[in-house]
Design a protein around this motif. Sequence first.
Motif, short mmCIF file in Angstrom:
data_model
loop_
_atom_site.label_atom_id
_atom_site.label_comp_id
_atom_site.label_asym_id
_atom_site.label_seq_id
_atom_site.Cartn_x
_atom_site.Cartn_y
_atom_site.Cartn_z
N MET A 126 18.46 16.98 18.26
CA MET A 126 17.80 17.31 17.01
C MET A 126 17.00 16.11 16.53
O MET A 126 17.46 14.97 16.61
N GLY A 127 15.82 16.37 16.06
CA GLY A 127 14.95 15.31 15.59
C GLY A 127 15.31 14.82 14.20
O GLY A 127 16.12 15.42 13.49
N LYS A 128 14.69 13.71 13.85
CA LYS A 128 14.90 13.10 12.55
C LYS A 128 13.53 12.95 11.90
O LYS A 128 12.60 12.43 12.52
N VAL A 129 13.38 13.41 10.66
CA VAL A 129 12.13 13.29 9.93
C VAL A 129 12.17 12.03 9.08
O VAL A 129 13.10 11.82 8.29
N ILE A 130 11.17 11.18 9.29
CA ILE A 130 11.04 9.93 8.54
C ILE A 130 9.72 9.96 7.78
O ILE A 130 8.67 10.22 8.37
N TYR A 131 9.80 9.72 6.49
CA TYR A 131 8.58 9.59 5.68
C TYR A 131 8.24 8.11 5.61
O TYR A 131 9.01 7.31 5.09
N TRP A 132 7.08 7.74 6.14
CA TRP A 132 6.67 6.33 6.23
C TRP A 132 5.28 6.19 5.63
O TRP A 132 4.34 6.85 6.04
N MET A 133 5.18 5.29 4.66
CA MET A 133 3.87 4.99 4.06
C MET A 133 3.82 3.51 3.69
O MET A 133 4.85 2.89 3.42
N ASN A 134 2.62 2.97 3.65
CA ASN A 134 2.37 1.62 3.14
C ASN A 134 2.09 1.73 1.65
O ASN A 134 1.38 2.64 1.22
N THR A 135 2.66 0.80 0.87
CA THR A 135 2.47 0.85 -0.59
C THR A 135 2.14 -0.54 -1.14
O THR A 135 2.37 -1.56 -0.50
N SER A 136 1.66 -0.51 -2.38
CA SER A 136 1.56 -1.73 -3.19
C SER A 136 2.93 -1.96 -3.82
O SER A 136 3.79 -1.06 -3.79
N ILE A 137 3.15 -3.13 -4.44
CA ILE A 137 4.47 -3.34 -5.05
C ILE A 137 4.70 -2.46 -6.27
O ILE A 137 5.84 -2.24 -6.67
N ASP A 138 3.62 -1.91 -6.83
CA ASP A 138 3.80 -0.98 -7.93
C ASP A 138 3.84 0.48 -7.45
O ASP A 138 3.76 1.41 -8.25
N GLY A 139 4.01 0.68 -6.13
CA GLY A 139 4.33 2.00 -5.60
C GLY A 139 3.19 2.94 -5.27
O GLY A 139 3.41 4.14 -5.15
N TYR A 140 1.98 2.41 -5.07
CA TYR A 140 0.84 3.28 -4.76
C TYR A 140 0.45 3.16 -3.29
O TYR A 140 0.45 2.06 -2.73
N ILE A 141 0.10 4.30 -2.67
CA ILE A 141 -0.33 4.29 -1.27
C ILE A 141 -1.84 4.11 -1.14
O ILE A 141 -2.33 3.84 -0.05
N GLU A 142 -2.55 4.31 -2.24
CA GLU A 142 -3.99 4.06 -2.27
C GLU A 142 -4.36 3.67 -3.69
O GLU A 142 -3.63 3.99 -4.63
N ASP A 143 -5.49 2.98 -3.82
CA ASP A 143 -5.89 2.56 -5.16
C ASP A 143 -6.55 3.71 -5.91
O ASP A 143 -6.69 4.82 -5.38
N SER A 144 -6.99 3.48 -7.15
CA SER A 144 -7.53 4.55 -7.98
C SER A 144 -8.85 5.12 -7.45
O SER A 144 -9.25 6.21 -7.83
N SER A 145 -9.51 4.41 -6.53
CA SER A 145 -10.74 4.95 -5.92
C SER A 145 -10.44 5.66 -4.61
O SER A 145 -11.35 6.17 -3.96
N GLY A 146 -9.17 5.69 -4.19
CA GLY A 146 -8.79 6.36 -2.95
C GLY A 146 -8.77 5.45 -1.73
O GLY A 146 -8.51 5.91 -0.62
N ALA A 147 -9.01 4.16 -1.92
CA ALA A 147 -9.05 3.23 -0.79
C ALA A 147 -7.64 2.86 -0.32
O ALA A 147 -6.72 2.73 -1.12
N LEU A 148 -7.52 2.68 0.99
CA LEU A 148 -6.24 2.30 1.62
C LEU A 148 -6.28 0.88 2.16
O LEU A 148 -5.41 0.47 2.91
N ASP A 149 -7.26 0.11 1.77
CA ASP A 149 -7.53 -1.19 2.40
C ASP A 149 -6.83 -2.38 1.74
O ASP A 149 -7.26 -3.51 1.90
N PHE A 150 -5.72 -2.15 1.06
CA PHE A 150 -5.04 -3.25 0.37
C PHE A 150 -4.03 -3.97 1.27
O PHE A 150 -3.54 -5.03 0.91
N MET A 151 -3.73 -3.42 2.43
CA MET A 151 -2.78 -4.06 3.36
C MET A 151 -3.51 -5.12 4.18
O MET A 151 -4.62 -4.89 4.65
N HIS A 152 -2.87 -6.26 4.37
CA HIS A 152 -3.39 -7.32 5.22
C HIS A 152 -2.28 -7.75 6.18
O HIS A 152 -1.62 -8.76 5.98
N PRO A 153 -2.08 -6.94 7.24
CA PRO A 153 -0.95 -7.18 8.14
C PRO A 153 -1.15 -8.39 9.05
O PRO A 153 -2.27 -8.69 9.46
#
Length: 184
Positions: free
Chosen positions: A1-28
């Motif tokens: 049986m499989g396992k479902v994992i929800y995985w997202m990158n966030t800011s420290i205040d809990g957002y996956i994208e900024d107010s304009s919809g951009a996802l470019d806040f991560m600098h890995p």
Amino acid sequence: MGKVIYWMNTSIDGYIEDSSGALDFMHPDDDFQRAAADHVRRTAAFLFGRRLYEAMEKPWTQDLGGEGAPALEREFAQLYKDTPRYVFSDSLRTVPEHVTLVRRKDAFSEVERLKRETDGTLQLGGPELAVSMVDLIDEFCVYTSPVILGGGKPYLPVPEKVRLSLAEQRSFASGITFRRYKRS
């Protein structure tokens, strides 16, 4: 049986994208990129909402990971392309042959089927899809970037409390932190 994992990158205040919809806040850093590649190596399939699918598909199948790209980027791009992908959408009409399109009315039953028939991890991404699948999610993974966005799209806008327990945590030199939670 499989396992479902929800995985997202966030800011420290809990957002996956900024107010304009951009996802470019991560600098890995390289360590983070190796960890992401290791995670994808253990992923049996990606389950994407439409917007996350569109943010991932073209970059990782066409733009990134080309011949002159860094080795870690090339590796991640190849792993991404080799992993089966499902996109849950009512607005998309067609997808490439290596991607499965699932209509939203069939989403819950399709994820139940995949969970039952898959041996491995099903990585779910996209907050709207995750909210509709919250009862099927076994683990919640968060990569948090050291940035405050001040608004945008939240990680998981559920209408009620979901109790979790911390199963793993890790820090990267870039300041990104990883936390994996299981249901309590």
